[in-house]
Design a protein around this motif. Sequence first.
Motif, PDB file in Angstrom:
ATOM      1  N   VAL A  82      -0.777  -6.230   2.757  1.00 55.43           N
ATOM      2  CA  VAL A  82      -0.517  -4.977   2.046  1.00 55.43           C
ATOM      3  C   VAL A  82       0.175  -3.955   2.945  1.00 55.43           C
ATOM      4  CG1 VAL A  82      -2.417  -5.257   0.417  1.00 55.43           C
ATOM      5  CG2 VAL A  82      -2.836  -4.104   2.603  1.00 55.43           C
ATOM      6  N   ASP A  83       0.617  -4.382   4.136  1.00 51.41           N
ATOM      7  CA  ASP A  83       1.220  -3.407   5.041  1.00 51.41           C
ATOM      8  C   ASP A  83       2.472  -2.763   4.456  1.00 51.41           C
ATOM      9  OD1 ASP A  83       2.230  -5.960   5.203  1.00 51.41           O
ATOM     10  OD2 ASP A  83       2.705  -5.864   7.333  1.00 51.41           O
ATOM     11  N   HIS A  84       3.181  -3.511   3.598  1.00 49.49           N
ATOM     12  CA  HIS A  84       4.395  -2.950   3.006  1.00 49.49           C
ATOM     13  C   HIS A  84       4.094  -1.850   1.993  1.00 49.49           C
ATOM     14  CE1 HIS A  84       2.932  -5.938   0.150  1.00 49.49           C
ATOM     15  NE2 HIS A  84       3.684  -5.390  -0.774  1.00 49.49           N
ATOM     16  N   LEU A  85       2.821  -1.755   1.556  1.00 52.94           N
ATOM     17  CA  LEU A  85       2.458  -0.740   0.568  1.00 52.94           C
ATOM     18  C   LEU A  85       2.067   0.592   1.207  1.00 52.94           C
ATOM     19  CD1 LEU A  85       0.325  -2.805  -1.985  1.00 52.94           C
ATOM     20  CD2 LEU A  85       2.682  -2.003  -2.241  1.00 52.94           C
ATOM     21  N   LEU A  86       1.798   0.579   2.498  1.00 49.06           N
ATOM     22  CA  LEU A  86       1.360   1.813   3.159  1.00 49.06           C
ATOM     23  C   LEU A  86       2.575   2.640   3.559  1.00 49.06           C
ATOM     24  CD1 LEU A  86      -1.540   0.472   5.440  1.00 49.06           C
ATOM     25  CD2 LEU A  86      -1.675   1.423   3.131  1.00 49.06           C
ATOM     26  N   PRO A  87       2.731   3.820   2.986  1.00 47.36           N
ATOM     27  CA  PRO A  87       3.877   4.668   3.364  1.00 47.36           C
ATOM     28  C   PRO A  87       3.690   5.220   4.762  1.00 47.36           C
ATOM     29  CG  PRO A  87       2.448   5.798   1.798  1.00 47.36           C
ATOM     30  CD  PRO A  87       1.903   4.419   1.936  1.00 47.36           C
ATOM     31  N   PRO A  88       4.706   5.875   5.309  1.00 45.41           N
ATOM     32  CA  PRO A  88       4.618   6.380   6.696  1.00 45.41           C
ATOM     33  C   PRO A  88       3.458   7.344   6.879  1.00 45.41           C
ATOM     34  CG  PRO A  88       6.861   6.511   5.867  1.00 45.41           C
ATOM     35  CD  PRO A  88       6.009   6.141   4.695  1.00 45.41           C
ATOM     36  N   LEU A  89       2.899   7.298   8.096  1.00 44.46           N
ATOM     37  CA  LEU A  89       1.820   8.227   8.444  1.00 44.46           C
ATOM     38  C   LEU A  89       2.368   9.626   8.650  1.00 44.46           C
ATOM     39  CD1 LEU A  89      -0.455   6.406  11.090  1.00 44.46           C
ATOM     40  CD2 LEU A  89      -1.223   7.478   8.966  1.00 44.46           C
ATOM     41  N   ARG A  90       1.680  10.598   8.081  1.00 41.32           N
ATOM     42  CA  ARG A  90       1.966  11.997   8.365  1.00 41.32           C
ATOM     43  C   ARG A  90       0.655  12.675   8.734  1.00 41.32           C
ATOM     44  NH1 ARG A  90       6.925  13.766   6.318  1.00 41.32           N
ATOM     45  NH2 ARG A  90       6.426  15.672   7.469  1.00 41.32           N
ATOM     46  N   ARG A  91       0.744  13.784   9.435  1.00 43.02           N
ATOM     47  CA  ARG A  91      -0.457  14.506   9.827  1.00 43.02           C
ATOM     48  C   ARG A  91      -0.966  15.352   8.669  1.00 43.02           C
ATOM     49  NH1 ARG A  91       2.076  17.263  15.031  1.00 43.02           N
ATOM     50  NH2 ARG A  91       3.533  17.796  13.362  1.00 43.02           N
ATOM     51  N   ALA A  92      -2.269  15.598   8.676  1.00 47.00           N
ATOM     52  CA  ALA A  92      -2.880  16.319   7.564  1.00 47.00           C
ATOM     53  C   ALA A  92      -2.256  17.687   7.361  1.00 47.00           C
ATOM     54  CB  ALA A  92      -4.383  16.468   7.805  1.00 47.00           C
ATOM     55  N   PHE A  93      -1.771  18.293   8.440  1.00 44.04           N
ATOM     56  CA  PHE A  93      -1.228  19.652   8.353  1.00 44.04           C
ATOM     57  C   PHE A  93       0.294  19.669   8.228  1.00 44.04           C
ATOM     58  CE2 PHE A  93      -2.810  18.450  12.549  1.00 44.04           C
ATOM     59  CZ  PHE A  93      -1.629  18.339  13.273  1.00 44.04           C
ATOM     60  N   ASP A  94       0.909  18.518   7.954  1.00 41.27           N
ATOM     61  CA  ASP A  94       2.365  18.490   7.775  1.00 41.27           C
ATOM     62  C   ASP A  94       2.755  18.981   6.380  1.00 41.27           C
ATOM     63  OD1 ASP A  94       2.907  17.518  10.274  1.00 41.27           O
ATOM     64  OD2 ASP A  94       3.153  15.433   9.641  1.00 41.27           O
ATOM     65  N   PRO A  95       3.732  19.881   6.283  1.00 42.21           N
ATOM     66  CA  PRO A  95       4.287  20.220   4.970  1.00 42.21           C
ATOM     67  C   PRO A  95       5.214  19.087   4.524  1.00 42.21           C
ATOM     68  CG  PRO A  95       5.430  21.431   6.688  1.00 42.21           C
ATOM     69  CD  PRO A  95       4.333  20.661   7.384  1.00 42.21           C
ATOM     70  N   LEU A  96       5.109  18.706   3.270  1.00 41.29           N
ATOM     71  CA  LEU A  96       5.887  17.563   2.789  1.00 41.29           C
ATOM     72  C   LEU A  96       7.033  17.969   1.881  1.00 41.29           C
ATOM     73  CD1 LEU A  96       3.051  14.971   2.069  1.00 41.29           C
ATOM     74  CD2 LEU A  96       4.335  15.372   4.179  1.00 41.29           C
ATOM     75  N   GLY A  97       7.048  19.230   1.457  1.00 35.23           N
ATOM     76  CA  GLY A  97       8.135  19.689   0.598  1.00 35.23           C
ATOM     77  C   GLY A  97       7.593  20.564  -0.513  1.00 35.23           C
ATOM     78  N   PRO A  98       8.493  21.050  -1.357  1.00 36.27           N
ATOM     79  CA  PRO A  98       8.063  21.946  -2.437  1.00 36.27           C
ATOM     80  C   PRO A  98       7.487  21.178  -3.614  1.00 36.27           C
ATOM     81  CG  PRO A  98      10.426  21.635  -2.522  1.00 36.27           C
ATOM     82  CD  PRO A  98       9.952  20.887  -1.301  1.00 36.27           C
ATOM     83  N   ARG A 126       1.571  13.531  -6.423  1.00 38.05           N
ATOM     84  CA  ARG A 126       1.705  14.025  -7.799  1.00 38.05           C
ATOM     85  C   ARG A 126       2.371  15.408  -7.812  1.00 38.05           C
ATOM     86  NH1 ARG A 126      -1.807  12.330 -12.738  1.00 38.05           N
ATOM     87  NH2 ARG A 126      -0.368  13.175 -14.292  1.00 38.05           N
ATOM     88  N   LEU A 127       2.075  16.217  -6.811  1.00 39.84           N
ATOM     89  CA  LEU A 127       2.630  17.571  -6.751  1.00 39.84           C
ATOM     90  C   LEU A 127       4.067  17.596  -6.238  1.00 39.84           C
ATOM     91  CD1 LEU A 127      -0.509  19.267  -5.197  1.00 39.84           C
ATOM     92  CD2 LEU A 127       0.488  19.938  -7.395  1.00 39.84           C
ATOM     93  N   SER A 128       4.351  16.727  -5.252  1.00 44.19           N
ATOM     94  CA  SER A 128       5.644  16.826  -4.552  1.00 44.19           C
ATOM     95  C   SER A 128       6.560  15.640  -4.761  1.00 44.19           C
ATOM     96  CB  SER A 128       5.390  16.980  -3.046  1.00 44.19           C
ATOM     97  OG  SER A 128       4.850  15.769  -2.515  1.00 44.19           O
ATOM     98  N   GLY A 129       6.007  14.502  -5.166  1.00 36.98           N
ATOM     99  CA  GLY A 129       6.803  13.280  -5.277  1.00 36.98           C
ATOM    100  C   GLY A 129       6.941  12.528  -3.965  1.00 36.98           C
ATOM    101  N   VAL A 130       6.273  12.992  -2.906  1.00 34.06           N
ATOM    102  CA  VAL A 130       6.381  12.357  -1.589  1.00 34.06           C
ATOM    103  C   VAL A 130       5.129  11.515  -1.331  1.00 34.06           C
ATOM    104  CG1 VAL A 130       6.638  12.731   0.885  1.00 34.06           C
ATOM    105  CG2 VAL A 130       7.755  14.286  -0.745  1.00 34.06           C
ATOM    106  N   ALA A 131       5.318  10.232  -1.025  1.00 35.15           N
ATOM    107  CA  ALA A 131       4.203   9.325  -0.741  1.00 35.15           C
ATOM    108  C   ALA A 131       4.028   9.173   0.764  1.00 35.15           C
ATOM    109  CB  ALA A 131       4.455   7.957  -1.376  1.00 35.15           C
TER     110      ALA A 131
END
Length: 454
Positions: A192-208, A157-162
Amino acid sequence: MSQTVAVLDIGKTNVKLALFDDGRLLWEKSAPNCIRPGPPYPHEDVESAWNFFLDALREAARTHQISAIVPTAHGAAGALIGESELAAPVMDYEFTGVEAIEPDYARLRPPFSESLSPKLPAGLNLGLQLAYQKWRCPDLFAKARHFVGYPQYWTWRLSGVAVSEVTTLGAHTDLWAPRQGQVSSLVKALDVDHLLPPLRRAFDPLGPIKPEIAARTGLAPETQVFCGIHDSNASLLPYLVSRQAPFSVLSTGTWVILMCVGLSLDRLDPRDDTLANVDAQGRPIACGRFMGGREYAAIAGGGGNPDLDAIERVIVSGTMALPCFSGHGGPYATTKGVIRGEVAPRDRTALATLYCALVSDLMLTRMGATGGDLIVEGTFAGNLLFCQTLGALRPTQRVFAAEDAAGTARGAAMLAQWPPSYPIAAPMPVPAAPIAGLGAYRDVWTAQIGLIGR
């Protein structure tokens, strides 16, 4: 370099915005978390929470230069998201109607040995919620492009990145296989595997943040949004980076989550509501859960904490609280709670404190925890007699209390500076209280517990 981090903390009872700088709490504001009745099912009032967060960010930004935002949320919610908005409401995990699909879901549910996720009441298994949405709400489900955990819903919701994130996928969802470090067989079985977006780490910055959020809140357009984390795992982070295993953290709020770092997974038992959560590094952690905050409120009948005299009056009276007072979580979730004996209104907080300490002790014992420090985080850290009683029940472990109730948000804030370079505030040691008659009281309570069928 120091930076001010804003944490969106979405609990079952409250939502909170908290600001930290190098682990110091600078500012916070909270509001009740609301549930809407439906249709199509009871669901989180995400728009009220969203407007609260935007207003709070705008207010905080007048006096603080916020450079990063980190969401954290409870682990029993997820969001089906479409092109630009929710495809379906975020289900309230207390929705018991979801159990109508249990016979069909049971055929797909992974064995406990695979998921280390016990069968839980209502919608506490996120996989069950997802199956319900697919089978009972096909029109809404068809609009979904992604399914994300609740912390990552706010990130999106904040960044637009899923993105997906492991502490959320691993929080008794049935969707994760902790020992293998991958999605469970349920993901394929539900298709439902196609619905799961890529894994990222909890401490990864995703963008502004999105430009419209910067315009509405007054935040700098370059304010970074981080992936975010399951709330109990956020509470664990300060100790993962400052202590050697074994140790245990009791994260307390609406729920009491007992997290035993360094403990074998071999004694986990789905009948006890013991399970494996997954930490921010992807490692399974032996855990137990019961709805301690809600049970405390039900027994106590109000707020406040007891003193030692009240604890000893209850013990002398022999009055006992036997599980369960919430209908959710713990070894006896399906048993209706009962108070055996008489208790004066002024001593009800003492009875509730004894009950929650005894259940915590029982679950730690069944999990096999015998050594290492016990750190109490959250609301129960402010209940000195809870900490002292727990210490008296567990003489081989030292008990510590975190300095305030902001541990979850403080842990989440660390993700924006991971690993943290600033000193981690140490919890305060709490000596065990010399409580007359506690041992005999526990023996009788344990014997009564043993008569409850499971």
